[in-house]
Design a protein around this motif. Structure first.
Motif, PDB file in Angstrom:
ATOM      1  N   VAL A 165      -7.175  -8.430 -10.742  1.00 20.94           N
ATOM      2  CA  VAL A 165      -6.124  -7.709 -10.350  1.00 20.94           C
ATOM      3  C   VAL A 165      -6.094  -6.367  -9.646  1.00 20.94           C
ATOM      4  O   VAL A 165      -5.352  -5.990  -8.837  1.00 20.94           O
ATOM      5  N   PHE A 166      -7.207  -5.681  -9.927  1.00 18.61           N
ATOM      6  CA  PHE A 166      -7.682  -4.647  -8.802  1.00 18.61           C
ATOM      7  C   PHE A 166      -7.780  -4.889  -7.643  1.00 18.61           C
ATOM      8  O   PHE A 166      -7.340  -4.186  -6.775  1.00 18.61           O
ATOM      9  N   THR A 167      -8.486  -5.801  -7.269  1.00 19.38           N
ATOM     10  CA  THR A 167      -8.653  -6.277  -6.049  1.00 19.38           C
ATOM     11  C   THR A 167      -7.429  -6.696  -5.246  1.00 19.38           C
ATOM     12  O   THR A 167      -7.345  -6.088  -4.244  1.00 19.38           O
ATOM     13  N   ILE A 168      -6.552  -7.253  -5.714  1.00 17.06           N
ATOM     14  CA  ILE A 168      -5.376  -7.873  -5.241  1.00 17.06           C
ATOM     15  C   ILE A 168      -4.603  -6.238  -4.725  1.00 17.06           C
ATOM     16  O   ILE A 168      -3.745  -6.230  -4.030  1.00 17.06           O
ATOM     17  N   ASN A 169      -4.603  -5.266  -5.687  1.00 13.27           N
ATOM     18  CA  ASN A 169      -4.003  -4.082  -5.718  1.00 13.27           C
ATOM     19  C   ASN A 169      -4.638  -3.241  -4.811  1.00 13.27           C
ATOM     20  O   ASN A 169      -3.729  -2.411  -4.148  1.00 13.27           O
ATOM     21  N   GLN A 170      -5.920  -3.339  -4.389  1.00 16.73           N
ATOM     22  CA  GLN A 170      -6.309  -2.443  -3.419  1.00 16.73           C
ATOM     23  C   GLN A 170      -5.896  -2.905  -2.101  1.00 16.73           C
ATOM     24  O   GLN A 170      -5.693  -2.117  -1.271  1.00 16.73           O
ATOM     25  N   PHE A 171      -5.686  -4.210  -1.949  1.00 13.46           N
ATOM     26  CA  PHE A 171      -4.929  -4.772  -0.610  1.00 13.46           C
ATOM     27  C   PHE A 171      -3.704  -4.290  -0.424  1.00 13.46           C
ATOM     28  O   PHE A 171      -3.079  -3.780   0.667  1.00 13.46           O
ATOM     29  N   ALA A 172      -2.925  -3.810  -1.889  1.00 16.52           N
ATOM     30  CA  ALA A 172      -1.427  -3.534  -1.392  1.00 16.52           C
ATOM     31  C   ALA A 172      -1.449  -1.902  -1.398  1.00 16.52           C
ATOM     32  O   ALA A 172      -0.679  -1.138  -0.651  1.00 16.52           O
ATOM     33  N   ILE A 173      -2.410  -1.138  -1.924  1.00 13.73           N
ATOM     34  CA  ILE A 173      -2.390   0.350  -2.135  1.00 13.73           C
ATOM     35  C   ILE A 173      -3.310   0.860  -0.891  1.00 13.73           C
ATOM     36  O   ILE A 173      -3.229   2.178  -0.806  1.00 13.73           O
ATOM     37  N   GLU A 174      -4.368   0.157  -0.414  1.00 18.48           N
ATOM     38  CA  GLU A 174      -5.269   0.867   0.423  1.00 18.48           C
ATOM     39  C   GLU A 174      -6.126   1.727  -0.697  1.00 18.48           C
ATOM     40  O   GLU A 174      -6.299   1.559  -1.693  1.00 18.48           O
ATOM     41  N   ASP A 175      -6.167   2.910  -0.255  1.00 17.96           N
ATOM     42  CA  ASP A 175      -6.821   4.019  -1.140  1.00 17.96           C
ATOM     43  C   ASP A 175      -5.923   4.894  -1.511  1.00 17.96           C
ATOM     44  O   ASP A 175      -6.406   6.012  -2.152  1.00 17.96           O
ATOM     45  N   MET A 176      -4.732   4.443  -1.782  1.00 20.39           N
ATOM     46  CA  MET A 176      -3.750   5.679  -2.361  1.00 20.39           C
ATOM     47  C   MET A 176      -3.594   5.648  -3.976  1.00 20.39           C
ATOM     48  O   MET A 176      -2.885   4.957  -4.458  1.00 20.39           O
ATOM     49  N   MET A 177      -4.679   6.114  -4.384  1.00 20.53           N
ATOM     50  CA  MET A 177      -4.844   6.324  -5.968  1.00 20.53           C
ATOM     51  C   MET A 177      -4.108   7.828  -6.304  1.00 20.53           C
ATOM     52  O   MET A 177      -4.178   8.921  -5.544  1.00 20.53           O
ATOM     53  N   PRO A 178      -3.666   7.890  -7.400  1.00 23.87           N
ATOM     54  CA  PRO A 178      -2.972   9.053  -7.988  1.00 23.87           C
ATOM     55  C   PRO A 178      -4.029  10.125  -8.106  1.00 23.87           C
ATOM     56  O   PRO A 178      -5.303   9.879  -8.432  1.00 23.87           O
TER      57      PRO A 178
END
Ligand code: TMP
Length: 207
Positions: free
Chosen positions: A113-126
């Protein structure tokens, strides 16, 4: 990312996040309060598909992909522009919800799930994630007492599911010790609010 500060709030259902976020926002300047999944039209439409009570046939990976799609749209349309304007963005749920709910509780796998989310958010972590910790029994009791709140497909999951969600969050606290802070959400509204505000203000002072 601009000069703004991206702060997210996480926790099992009924932890009181939504109320506390609104209270915190009243004590800050130049702030945007938003929520996932949703906050903007396309993402709200996706949210309706995900949470519709009749969609019991939804595959867990489909659910994870839909949350990631809604997240992407919300990030591009709402979060990024606000950060570029220098705002403090307080977001009710973000990628950690997908990791805890779909990755861990649904069993899709947190790494997947983290992998598909990295595609979605690129490097935008809080910059900061405040996690409201609560016993699922108490959280669900609060939901049932809150008559105005919508009951969605995930609220209808059994208690074991909500225990798994909480376990998932506890794993995330170990994965991301620098970003995530746990707050005991079983206290009074005012106690939880004061602790949250203090954490947010302290983070806003750090470069
Ligand atoms: P809400 O009740 O906080 O608005 O969230 C709706 C539900 O969606 C809640 O049960 C948590 C769940 N959820 C996920 O399962 N994965 C996600 O990525 C997000 C953002 C929410």
């Amino acid at each position: 990312m601009g000069n703004g500060t991206f702060i997210t709030f996480e926790g099992p259902d009924g932890a009181g996040k939504t109320t506390i976020i609104k209270m915190v926002a009243e004590h800050l300047n130049n702030v945007l309060v938003t929520r996932e999944p949703g906050g903007i039209d396309i993402a709200e439409q996706i949210r309706r598909v995900i949470l519709a009570k009749e969609n019991t046939a939804m595959d867990p990976r489909t659910e994870a992909l839909l949350y990631a799609a809604a997240r992407r749209q919300h990030l591009i349309e709402r979060v990024k522009p606000a950060l570029a304007e220098g705002k403090v963005v307080l977001c009710d749920r973000f990628v950690d919800s997908s990791l805890a709910y779909q990755g861990y509780a649904r069993g899709v796998g947190m790494d997947e799930v983290f992998t598909i989310n990295q595609f979605a958010i690129e490097d935008m972590m809080p910059k900061l994630t405040i996690y409201f910790d609560i016993e699922p029994e108490l959280g669900l009791k609060r939901i049932n007492n809150n008559k105005g709140r919508e009951i969605n497909r995930l609220d209808l999951e059994n208690l074991a599911f909500h225990h798994k969600v909480r376990e998932g969050y506890h794993i995330l606290l170990e994965w991301f010790p620098d970003r995530m802070v746990k707050i005991d959400a079983s206290g009074t509204l005012d106690e939880v609010f004061q602790t949250t505000l203090k954490l947010v203000k302290a983070k806003l002072k750090t470069p």
